[in-house]
Write a protein that holds these residues in place. Structure first.
Motif, PDB file in Angstrom:
ATOM      1  N   THR A   1      -4.777  74.435  78.323  1.00 24.62           N
ATOM      2  CA  THR A   1      -4.628  73.168  79.036  1.00 24.62           C
ATOM      3  C   THR A   1      -4.422  72.034  78.046  1.00 24.62           C
ATOM      4  O   THR A   1      -5.146  71.919  77.058  1.00 24.62           O
ATOM      5  N   ILE A   2      -3.422  71.208  78.315  1.00 23.52           N
ATOM      6  CA  ILE A   2      -3.113  70.050  77.483  1.00 23.52           C
ATOM      7  C   ILE A   2      -3.334  68.790  78.314  1.00 23.52           C
ATOM      8  O   ILE A   2      -2.872  68.703  79.461  1.00 23.52           O
ATOM      9  N   LEU A   3      -4.046  67.839  77.766  1.00 23.86           N
ATOM     10  CA  LEU A   3      -4.242  66.564  78.447  1.00 23.86           C
ATOM     11  C   LEU A   3      -3.008  65.694  78.251  1.00 23.86           C
ATOM     12  O   LEU A   3      -2.422  65.652  77.172  1.00 23.86           O
ATOM     13  N   CYS A   4      -2.618  64.983  79.318  1.00 24.26           N
ATOM     14  CA  CYS A   4      -1.455  64.108  79.283  1.00 24.26           C
ATOM     15  C   CYS A   4      -1.812  62.778  79.941  1.00 24.26           C
ATOM     16  O   CYS A   4      -2.663  62.727  80.834  1.00 24.26           O
ATOM     17  N   VAL A   5      -1.147  61.722  79.512  1.00 25.67           N
ATOM     18  CA  VAL A   5      -1.341  60.412  80.121  1.00 25.67           C
ATOM     19  C   VAL A   5      -0.036  59.994  80.785  1.00 25.67           C
ATOM     20  O   VAL A   5       1.049  60.177  80.225  1.00 25.67           O
ATOM     21  N   VAL A   6      -0.135  59.473  82.000  1.00 23.19           N
ATOM     22  CA  VAL A   6       1.049  58.997  82.710  1.00 23.19           C
ATOM     23  C   VAL A   6       1.505  57.684  82.077  1.00 23.19           C
ATOM     24  O   VAL A   6       0.712  56.747  81.939  1.00 23.19           O
ATOM     25  N   VAL A   7       2.771  57.603  81.678  1.00 24.45           N
ATOM     26  CA  VAL A   7       3.309  56.392  81.054  1.00 24.45           C
ATOM     27  C   VAL A   7       4.369  55.734  81.915  1.00 24.45           C
ATOM     28  O   VAL A   7       4.826  54.634  81.597  1.00 24.45           O
ATOM     29  N   GLU A   8       4.752  56.395  82.999  1.00 27.56           N
ATOM     30  CA  GLU A   8       5.793  55.832  83.858  1.00 27.56           C
ATOM     31  C   GLU A   8       5.646  56.397  85.265  1.00 27.56           C
ATOM     32  O   GLU A   8       5.359  57.584  85.435  1.00 27.56           O
ATOM     33  N   SER A   9       5.807  55.554  86.258  1.00 31.87           N
ATOM     34  CA  SER A   9       5.777  56.020  87.648  1.00 31.87           C
ATOM     35  C   SER A   9       6.879  55.323  88.434  1.00 31.87           C
ATOM     36  O   SER A   9       7.263  54.189  88.125  1.00 31.87           O
ATOM     37  N   ILE A  10       7.376  56.007  89.447  1.00 38.72           N
ATOM     38  CA  ILE A  10       8.390  55.453  90.342  1.00 38.72           C
ATOM     39  C   ILE A  10       7.795  55.422  91.741  1.00 38.72           C
ATOM     40  O   ILE A  10       7.306  56.445  92.233  1.00 38.72           O
ATOM     41  N   ARG A  11       7.838  54.256  92.378  1.00 43.30           N
ATOM     42  CA  ARG A  11       7.153  54.068  93.653  1.00 43.30           C
ATOM     43  C   ARG A  11       8.080  53.482  94.706  1.00 43.30           C
ATOM     44  O   ARG A  11       9.060  52.807  94.380  1.00 43.30           O
ATOM     45  N   THR A  12       7.728  53.744  95.951  1.00 40.88           N
ATOM     46  CA  THR A  12       8.413  53.092  97.061  1.00 40.88           C
ATOM     47  C   THR A  12       7.901  51.658  97.182  1.00 40.88           C
ATOM     48  O   THR A  12       6.810  51.327  96.725  1.00 40.88           O
ATOM     49  N   THR A  13       8.709  50.803  97.817  1.00 37.68           N
ATOM     50  CA  THR A  13       8.302  49.401  97.990  1.00 37.68           C
ATOM     51  C   THR A  13       7.959  49.070  99.443  1.00 37.68           C
ATOM     52  O   THR A  13       7.352  48.035  99.709  1.00 37.68           O
TER      53      THR A  13
ATOM     54  N   ALA B   1       7.526  59.992  91.707  1.00 39.71           N
ATOM     55  CA  ALA B   1       7.849  60.690  90.460  1.00 39.71           C
ATOM     56  C   ALA B   1       7.124  59.998  89.310  1.00 39.71           C
ATOM     57  O   ALA B   1       6.734  58.822  89.423  1.00 39.71           O
ATOM     58  N   PHE B   2       6.953  60.720  88.211  1.00 40.99           N
ATOM     59  CA  PHE B   2       6.232  60.159  87.056  1.00 40.99           C
ATOM     60  C   PHE B   2       6.691  60.854  85.788  1.00 40.99           C
ATOM     61  O   PHE B   2       7.335  61.915  85.828  1.00 40.99           O
ATOM     62  N   SER B   3       6.355  60.257  84.657  1.00 38.88           N
ATOM     63  CA  SER B   3       6.580  60.904  83.364  1.00 38.88           C
ATOM     64  C   SER B   3       5.321  60.743  82.527  1.00 38.88           C
ATOM     65  O   SER B   3       4.508  59.829  82.757  1.00 38.88           O
ATOM     66  N   ILE B   4       5.160  61.639  81.553  1.00 41.94           N
ATOM     67  CA  ILE B   4       3.909  61.681  80.796  1.00 41.94           C
ATOM     68  C   ILE B   4       4.163  61.738  79.291  1.00 41.94           C
ATOM     69  O   ILE B   4       5.277  62.021  78.829  1.00 41.94           O
ATOM     70  N   CYS B   5       3.116  61.458  78.539  1.00 42.76           N
ATOM     71  CA  CYS B   5       3.058  61.759  77.101  1.00 42.76           C
ATOM     72  C   CYS B   5       1.862  62.679  76.884  1.00 42.76           C
ATOM     73  O   CYS B   5       0.776  62.428  77.420  1.00 42.76           O
ATOM     74  N   GLN B   6       2.067  63.730  76.122  1.00 41.29           N
ATOM     75  CA  GLN B   6       0.971  64.640  75.836  1.00 41.29           C
ATOM     76  C   GLN B   6       0.009  63.993  74.833  1.00 41.29           C
ATOM     77  O   GLN B   6       0.386  63.125  74.041  1.00 41.29           O
ATOM     78  N   LEU B   7      -1.241  64.437  74.875  1.00 36.89           N
ATOM     79  CA  LEU B   7      -2.276  63.922  73.981  1.00 36.89           C
ATOM     80  C   LEU B   7      -2.743  65.025  73.042  1.00 36.89           C
ATOM     81  O   LEU B   7      -2.932  66.166  73.461  1.00 36.89           O
TER      82      LEU B   7
END
Length: 343
Positions: free
Chosen positions: A154-166, A208-214
């Motif tokens: 298991t690798i911990l990741c932090v969300v750095v970007e998200s796409i949301r509805t308005t 949707a989202f994107s992450i960076c691994q820690l």
């Protein structure tokens, strides 16, 4: 329904591989910037990475109560409307069968209409976050950190970007038969047979989202993997320290050792069809077909143990194990892994 729509969204916006679709509407609020998600390393190269949400943010696993001040910038991305067909014989189709909630027998596919409307992109200020983390350390006793490290994959990741509805939007599903010459259309009107279904998605829902691994070091320092080729995980003790307490036979027969060695090989190899010849140029050990030496096919000495007895006809006649004057080893990657460990 929601998983099918978000997956199609990621495909439609021209993703390069960094954007990940949100799998469940019930967990959509857990994929905000600074939220923590876990990535389970795949055992086999043909499988996809699995991401799972957690109830924690990055601040929760850091020592101290100081808030993270890195900001989040937002801007309008696009206005999204999509109609697409999903076959019912695939994995995504199986999820749809459970999600639709009405009888779709006699149908071979469903049409999904997603009206997300205007969506916005929310990006974390990563440079600011990196500067803050220079003076912060991870709480190694935190339950999420401890359990992730103990799992080994298991690798911990932090969300750095998200796409949301308005705004409030909807998903509509129509079940039908796929035409021979053209795709069937969604009936936007009321279907008396009850083979249409719509769900309403609240405003500000993450799709949707994107992450960076820690990468967590032994002393608690934390590295954010911003380079595409960098890998997250946990810093490990030197393998030599393990050898002081374990014999080679005990070490190579452990499940943890095999998972780590094979996973590292698959992740770092440029191609699974490439066979490394570096060791062969440096040593006299060569791969041979054991059948030509009257040695029958049998389990590989590295990956053929346990419940999954993977067999091979290849091996090495210059190594010994278990009282035998040969070792059965798969060509890729076991032969190289075995001899790299012996060096």
């Amino acid at each position: 329904m929601f998983a099918a729509a978000t997956k199609n969204f990621v495909k439609q916006v021209g993703d390069t591989g960094s954007l990940i679709p949100v799998p469940s509407l019930s967990e959509a609020d857990r994929y905000q910037p600074l939220s923590l998600v876990t990535r389970k390393r795949k055992r086999h190269f043909w499988k996809k990475n699995k991401y799972a949400s957690t109830p924690f943010s990055l601040k929760d696993i850091l020592v101290g109560e100081k808030e993270i001040t890195a900001g989040v910038s937002s801007y309008q991305l696009l206005n999204y409307e999509d109609k697409s067909d999903v076959a019912l014989n695939g994995r995504l189709g199986n999820h749809l069968i459970n999600d639709v909630g009405f009888n779709i027998s006699g149908s071979d596919s469903v049409a999904v209409k997603a009206s997300f409307g205007i969506v916005t992109k929310h990006e974390l200020e990563v440079p600011t976050l990196l500067r803050e983390l220079n003076s912060r350390k991870v709480d190694l006793d935190h339950c999420l950190v401890r359990q992730s490290k103990e799992s080994g994959r298991t690798i911990l990741c932090v969300v750095v970007e998200s796409i949301r509805t308005t705004r409030q939007c909807s998903l509509t599903v129509h079940a039908g038969m796929r035409g021979t010459t053209m795709r069937f259309q969604i009936d936007d009107g009321r279907n008396p047979k009850g083979r249409d279904k719509a769900i309403v998605i609240p405003a500000h829902t993450t799709i949707a989202f994107s992450i960076c691994q820690l990468f967590v070091r032994l002393d608690g320092r934390l590295d954010v993997c911003v380079a595409p080729e960098s890998q997250g995980g946990f810093e490990r003790e030197q393998i030599r320290e393990q050898l002081e307490n374990q014999t080679f036979e005990e070490l190579t027969q452990s499940d943890t050792y095999m998972d780590d060695m094979v996973t590292d090989y698959y992740e770092k190899a440029a191609s699974m069809t490439d066979v490394s010849t570096t060791y062969l140029r440096e040593s006299s050990h060569t791969r041979v077909n054991l059948l030509k030496h009257n040695i029958p096919k049998g389990p590989c000495a590295l990956c053929g143990m346990g419940n999954q007895r993977r067999e091979t006809v290849y091996g090495c006649l210059e190594c010994t194990t278990g009282g035998q004057k040969y070792v059965r080893l798969h060509v890729v990657p076991c032969f190289d892994l075995w001899h790299k460990t012996l060096r």
